[in-house]
Write a protein that holds these residues in place. Structure first.
Motif, PDB file in Angstrom:
ATOM      1  N   SER A 137       0.668   2.027  -7.449  1.00 24.29           N
ATOM      2  CA  SER A 137       0.164   2.820  -6.329  1.00 24.29           C
ATOM      3  C   SER A 137      -0.481   4.101  -6.846  1.00 24.29           C
ATOM      4  O   SER A 137      -0.213   4.529  -7.979  1.00 24.29           O
ATOM      5  N   THR A 160      -8.217   8.552  -1.027  1.00 19.82           N
ATOM      6  CA  THR A 160      -9.240   8.900  -0.023  1.00 19.82           C
ATOM      7  C   THR A 160     -10.375   9.735  -0.630  1.00 19.82           C
ATOM      8  O   THR A 160     -11.241  10.220   0.089  1.00 19.82           O
ATOM      9  N   VAL A 211      -0.243   1.030   2.568  1.00 19.94           N
ATOM     10  CA  VAL A 211       0.001   2.474   2.577  1.00 19.94           C
ATOM     11  C   VAL A 211       1.511   2.690   2.631  1.00 19.94           C
ATOM     12  O   VAL A 211       2.211   2.074   3.453  1.00 19.94           O
ATOM     13  N   ILE A 236      -2.270   9.389  -1.921  1.00 19.54           N
ATOM     14  CA  ILE A 236      -3.268   9.284  -0.839  1.00 19.54           C
ATOM     15  C   ILE A 236      -4.483  10.177  -1.107  1.00 19.54           C
ATOM     16  O   ILE A 236      -5.615   9.804  -0.766  1.00 19.54           O
ATOM     17  N   ARG A 250     -11.582   4.760   1.218  1.00 20.85           N
ATOM     18  CA  ARG A 250     -11.248   5.528   2.425  1.00 20.85           C
ATOM     19  C   ARG A 250     -11.878   4.935   3.681  1.00 20.85           C
ATOM     20  O   ARG A 250     -11.307   5.010   4.759  1.00 20.85           O
ATOM     21  N   LEU A 272      -9.564   2.214   4.623  1.00 20.26           N
ATOM     22  CA  LEU A 272      -8.312   2.769   5.172  1.00 20.26           C
ATOM     23  C   LEU A 272      -8.533   3.349   6.566  1.00 20.26           C
ATOM     24  O   LEU A 272      -7.689   3.204   7.449  1.00 20.26           O
ATOM     25  N   GLY A 284       1.832   8.255   5.674  1.00 21.66           N
ATOM     26  CA  GLY A 284       1.222   7.534   4.550  1.00 21.66           C
ATOM     27  C   GLY A 284       0.843   8.473   3.419  1.00 21.66           C
ATOM     28  O   GLY A 284      -0.093   9.263   3.551  1.00 21.66           O
ATOM     29  N   LYS A 285       1.566   8.400   2.307  1.00 23.56           N
ATOM     30  CA  LYS A 285       1.360   9.348   1.206  1.00 23.56           C
ATOM     31  C   LYS A 285       0.871   8.679  -0.087  1.00 23.56           C
ATOM     32  O   LYS A 285       0.420   9.350  -1.005  1.00 23.56           O
ATOM     33  N   HIS A 286       1.047   7.368  -0.196  1.00 20.78           N
ATOM     34  CA  HIS A 286       0.624   6.646  -1.404  1.00 20.78           C
ATOM     35  C   HIS A 286      -0.032   5.324  -0.985  1.00 20.78           C
ATOM     36  O   HIS A 286       0.267   4.809   0.094  1.00 20.78           O
ATOM     37  N   VAL A 287      -0.918   4.806  -1.837  1.00 21.15           N
ATOM     38  CA  VAL A 287      -1.592   3.550  -1.521  1.00 21.15           C
ATOM     39  C   VAL A 287      -1.355   2.565  -2.665  1.00 21.15           C
ATOM     40  O   VAL A 287      -1.637   2.854  -3.824  1.00 21.15           O
ATOM     41  N   VAL A 323      -4.631   5.663   8.923  1.00 22.01           N
ATOM     42  CA  VAL A 323      -3.443   5.992   8.129  1.00 22.01           C
ATOM     43  C   VAL A 323      -2.549   6.939   8.923  1.00 22.01           C
ATOM     44  O   VAL A 323      -3.011   7.946   9.463  1.00 22.01           O
TER      45      VAL A 323
END
Ligand code: MTE
Length: 387
Positions: A185, A192, A236, A188, A152, A155, A164-167, A160
């Protein structure tokens, strides 16, 4: 001509851990005569690509030393990698995409997590009927202290976007031919989490090559596949990454599936957190023992949950008694346990161990069959003879 064994022995463990001057050669999987430098005591499940299992007898310490830590590779490890040239890019749904050198990454505040890392396929060999994939028995698991910046923090520097919902993580694996690259992935929320890391160290030493030097993701409490090694890109995304290792890979049927049945992709879900599970590290299966007084020992873990109880049975599961949990503990780490037992007579015994966690989950007596053989957490047992 120099033999393969001699060649490998000549490549020192230090060389393999640090610089990448000597790529590990790959040999046919049916050549079981080789050992891997620095990992001599592990069971070779595959040379191409390198998959090494820890003998269960080594699970007698809270932290698994790196030379005893299992290795799971879907493809070739990077053959060359210069730490001075290595870069990590951070992009996608962020305000300020950027790249980090290893020197810059190492300046970000470090955090440590003691985490039990288990391959989703651990225990696959015990499914009946057999399922394809590496036939792991008990030892595709280990516990280590992983350290590095929080993901995090990395990021946050990029900012973000609300979209941005997935990494997504990409590693530097060398992808042979048409094999799809190992890209996966995580949502998020997990990315985080304070215990999700860009790990650069394992057991207080720089990551070894086999474990993802110079940096890997560490997604605490989740299946090993979430923790991408040899990181080179973090992106992201608006939605889950679409690729072979997200679907059909690493998914479980929503309802128990029968062998031979086709499960539609929409009736599956991604495998994330680990199951509750325990293993007996001593005595060994098939041991012949001269003493009737035994110290039965093992480990138990539960991914994102806590182990609350381990029970041992010395009569093949007819009756159970509580084992003692050792003091060493951390949120995502296994607990060592032991149980002192006196055999009532000489003869054959089936010793079994069963763990229960803080979510009320307990181990099933038989593997829950699924097409890829994931998350087998059936009760472990060993057969012994007391002489
Ligand atoms: N990361 C990359 N880049 N390539 C891989 O093949 N294997 C994954 C994960 N990260 C893999 C990877 C799987 S399936 C597991 S179980 C863990 O790494 C194993 O980590 P280890 O080899 O350090 O024990």
């Amino acid at each position: 001509m120099i033999s393969r064994r001699k060649f490998l022995q000549g490549v020192s463990a230090a060389t393999l851990a640090g610089s990448f001057a000597h790529p590990l050669p790959t040999w046919p999987a049916d050549d079981t005569s080789l050992t891997i430098p620095g990992k001599e005591e592990l069971i070779v499940r595959s040379y191409r690509f390198l998959d090494l299992e820890t003998p269960v007898e080594y699970f007698n310490s809270w932290l698994t030393p790196s030379n005893h830590f299992f290795v799971r590779n879907h493809m070739h490890e990077p053959s060359t990698l210069d730490p001075a040239e290595w870069k990590l890019s951070i992009g996608g749904e962020v305000d300020r995409p950027y790249t980090l050198t290893l020197a810059e990454l190492s300046k970000i505040e470090k955090h440590s997590v003691v985490n039990t890392l288990e391959c989703a396929g651990n225990g696959r060999a015990y499914h009946s009927p057999k399922v394809p994939g590496v036939q792991w028995q008990k030892g595709a698991v280990g516990t280590a202290r992983f350290s590095g910046p929080r993901l995090r923090a990395v990021l946050e520097r990029a900012g973000v976007k609300p979209t941005g919902k997935h990494v997504m993580f990409r590693g530097l694996d060398e992808v042979p031919g048409k094999v799809p690259p190992f890209i996966r992935s995580i949502p998020i929320e997990k990315a985080t989490d304070a215990d999700t890391l860009v790990a650069t160290h394992m057991n207080n030493a720089v990551l070894a090559k086999h474990h993802g030097f110079p940096a890997r993701a560490l997604v605490s409490g989740w299946i090993g596949a979430a923790s991408c090694k040899w990181l080179t890109e973090i992106k992201v995304l608006e939605r889950e990454f679409e690729g072979n290792f997200m679907s059909p890979g690493y998914r479980m049927p929503n309802q128990p599936a029968k062998p031979g049945e086709t499960v539609k992709p929409e009736d599956t879900h991604p495998v994330t957190g680990l199951n509750v599970k325990s293993l007996i590290s001593s005595p060994s299966d098939s041991a012949i023992l001269n003493s009737r007084t035994l110290n039965i020992q093992g480990v138990a873990w539960a991914g994102e949950a806590d182990i609350v109880r381990v029970e041992v049975s010395a009569d093949g599961g007819a009756s159970w008694q509580d084992a003692q949990l050792a003091a060493d503990r951390a949120r995502y780490a296994w607990r060592l346990w032991n149980f002192k037992w006196k055999a009532p007579n000489s003869g054959d015994f089936v010793i079994a161990a069963r763990a229960t966690d803080s979510q009320g989950r307990t181990q099933p007596s038989a593997p829950v069959w699924n097409p890829s053989g994931y998350l087998n957490n059936s009760i472990d047992q060993v057969r012994i003879h007391v002489a």
